[in-house]
Design an enzyme around this catalytic site. Structure first.
Site, PDB file in Angstrom:
ATOM      1  N   THR A  51       4.144  10.268   4.443  1.00 37.04           N
ATOM      2  CA  THR A  51       4.787  11.626   4.784  1.00 37.04           C
ATOM      3  C   THR A  51       5.374  11.728   6.027  1.00 37.04           C
ATOM      4  O   THR A  51       6.450  12.392   6.252  1.00 37.04           O
ATOM      5  CB  THR A  51       3.954  12.660   4.359  1.00 37.04           C
ATOM      6  OG1 THR A  51       3.221  12.852   3.138  1.00 37.04           O
ATOM      7  CG2 THR A  51       4.376  14.135   4.885  1.00 37.04           C
ATOM      8  N   SER A  99       2.358   6.017  -0.739  1.00 38.61           N
ATOM      9  CA  SER A  99       1.125   5.701  -1.362  1.00 38.61           C
ATOM     10  C   SER A  99       1.043   5.124  -2.607  1.00 38.61           C
ATOM     11  O   SER A  99       0.276   4.121  -2.671  1.00 38.61           O
ATOM     12  CB  SER A  99      -0.096   7.034  -0.939  1.00 38.61           C
ATOM     13  OG  SER A  99       0.005   7.471   0.284  1.00 38.61           O
ATOM     14  N   GLN A 101       3.001   3.299  -4.224  1.00 37.17           N
ATOM     15  CA  GLN A 101       3.562   2.031  -4.299  1.00 37.17           C
ATOM     16  C   GLN A 101       2.788   0.781  -3.693  1.00 37.17           C
ATOM     17  O   GLN A 101       3.074  -0.119  -3.696  1.00 37.17           O
ATOM     18  CB  GLN A 101       4.791   2.060  -3.559  1.00 37.17           C
ATOM     19  CG  GLN A 101       5.927   2.824  -4.235  1.00 37.17           C
ATOM     20  CD  GLN A 101       7.083   2.955  -3.456  1.00 37.17           C
ATOM     21  OE1 GLN A 101       7.203   3.651  -2.496  1.00 37.17           O
ATOM     22  NE2 GLN A 101       8.430   2.113  -4.079  1.00 37.17           N
ATOM     23  N   THR A 132      -1.181   9.817   3.773  1.00 37.71           N
ATOM     24  CA  THR A 132      -2.487  10.343   4.011  1.00 37.71           C
ATOM     25  C   THR A 132      -3.232  10.058   2.851  1.00 37.71           C
ATOM     26  O   THR A 132      -4.570  10.212   2.768  1.00 37.71           O
ATOM     27  CB  THR A 132      -2.455  11.710   4.419  1.00 37.71           C
ATOM     28  OG1 THR A 132      -1.857  12.544   3.592  1.00 37.71           O
ATOM     29  CG2 THR A 132      -1.914  12.257   5.784  1.00 37.71           C
TER      30      THR A 132
END
Length: 380
Positions: A51, A99, A101, A132
């Site tokens: 992010t 995340s 991937q 995160t």
């Protein structure tokens, strides 16, 4: 102070700086001496997406993602010129992915990249920026695999880089502050978010949306970062082995290739949970399975039968709890290891590394009872 004293002090200071440069060329070459005798630490930021480098279609949409992603160096440059007072920062973007991937190969490459940076005598610490959603898993992975005792600090953000109240800038600034302070030397990997830092083994994401999502469970935070006031109130148990070979784990990734990593999965339990996932995974050749059981590791009757059959095929199980805290203690049962108080997703990481580096199930059991459940016992 008279003129003679001032000149004498200036000459002494100049000689001191010259001596430092001659004695420690690898450090002074890369570090910027801003005041006589003071060397600013060198911190490398390794970006792997998340992010913090994502964007939103509109500034007020905190949970909606758009395109494009921005380079991590763009976020670093937003922190200048204030950042230059804290550290000399360089960056490398290992990847810029979500995340979802992320693969085991990405984790392998992350450790190799971090170790490479830290092997440079001029580099004092590494900060890793990532998503995160699985940050706690990536942090625990590097905690188990990075060989250097230098600080490794993970951080990220809950809001995209172009949104109102973007938290990534403050998190990155504080992560660099923490890394540059050297306070977490020999701590292994720590995670810094929302002005607090946590041990990689214990930290977990507790809320899908809130900024204060990360928590250390029953053990709490290791410390806080309040501007330039960094306070470490406790340390991971492994620091008692600082400076010894015992401090390093046996999981040296430089001795293997990504394709050597064992296949390990997690199966969740609940009322009348089906045996199908365990049976299917065992038939596919998965070498290890972590069960996220109810209470102190309980699984359904159907799952128990499937587990017994899978153990006969050589699959190693680790019993964890879905409760979020509390321990599943090891009983020594054939083919089943207690996860202790490791969360299921972290027990999976330790099991994957254990099965990669050993075929001896009892050795893996021993790693779970020591590396997986560190004890601050100074009598040993």
């Amino acid at each position: 102070m008279n003129l003679v004293h001032k000149r004498s002090l200036s000459l002494f200071t100049a000689l001191l700086v010259l001596f430092t440069m001659l004695s420690f060329p690898s450090i002074t070459k890369a570090a910027e001496v801003t005041t006589p005798g003071r060397i600013i630490p060198n911190v490398v930021v390794v970006g792997v997406g998340g992010t913090i480098t994502s964007t939103s279609p509109s500034r007020e949409l905190f949970q909606t993602y758009g395109t494009p992603k921005v380079p991590i160096n763009d976020i670093i440059q937003r922190l200048q010129p204030e950042l230059s007072k804290i550290a000399n920062v360089t960056s490398t973007e290992l990847s810029n992915i979500s995340s979802a991937q992320t693969t085991s190969k990405d984790l392998y490459n992350l450790t190799i990249a971090v170790d490479k940076e830290l092997s440079n005598p001029a580099v004092d610490a590494v900060v890793v920026t990532t998503g995160t959603n699985i940050m706690e898993e990536l942090a625990y992975w590097t905690d188990l695999t990075v060989r250097s005792p230098k600080p490794v600090v993970f951080t990220g953000s809950m809001r995209q880089s172009n949104t109102i109240s973007f938290d990534g800038e403050a998190n990155l600034l504080n992560a660099i502050r923490l890394a540059a302070s050297q306070k977490t030397t020999y701590y292994g990997t720590v995670l810094m978010m929302n002005d607090e830092f946590f041990a990689a083994r214990e930290v977990t994401k507790t809320d899908a949306l809130r900024l204060d999502t990360f928590d250390g469970g029953r053990y709490g935070a290791l410390g806080t970062v309040d501007e330039n006031r960094i306070r470490a109130v406790r340390a991971p148990a492994r620091v008692k082995d600082a400076g010894t070979e015992k401090w390093k784990t046996p999981f040296d990734l430089s001795t293997i290739q990504p394709e050597d990593l064992a296949k390990v999965d997690v199966v969740y339990s609940y009322t009348e949970a089906s045996a199908t996932p365990i049976t299917a995974l065992a038939n596919e050749g998965v070498r290890g399975i972590v069960t996220a059981g109810h209470g102190a590791g309980g699984i359904s009757t159907a799952q128990q039968a499937a587990r017994t059959a899978a153990i006969e095929k050589g699959v190693l199980f680790v019993s964890a709890t879905r409760a979020g805290s509390g321990a599943v203690y090891d009983t020594g049962a054939k083919g089943i290891i207690g996860a202790g108080d490791l969360l299921p997703q972290k027990a999976r990481i330790l099991l994957q590394l254990g099965l990669t580096f050993s075929k001896d199930q009892e050795q893996i059991r021993q790693w779970f009872s020591t590396i997986g459940m560190p004890d601050y016992d100074m009598s040993k």
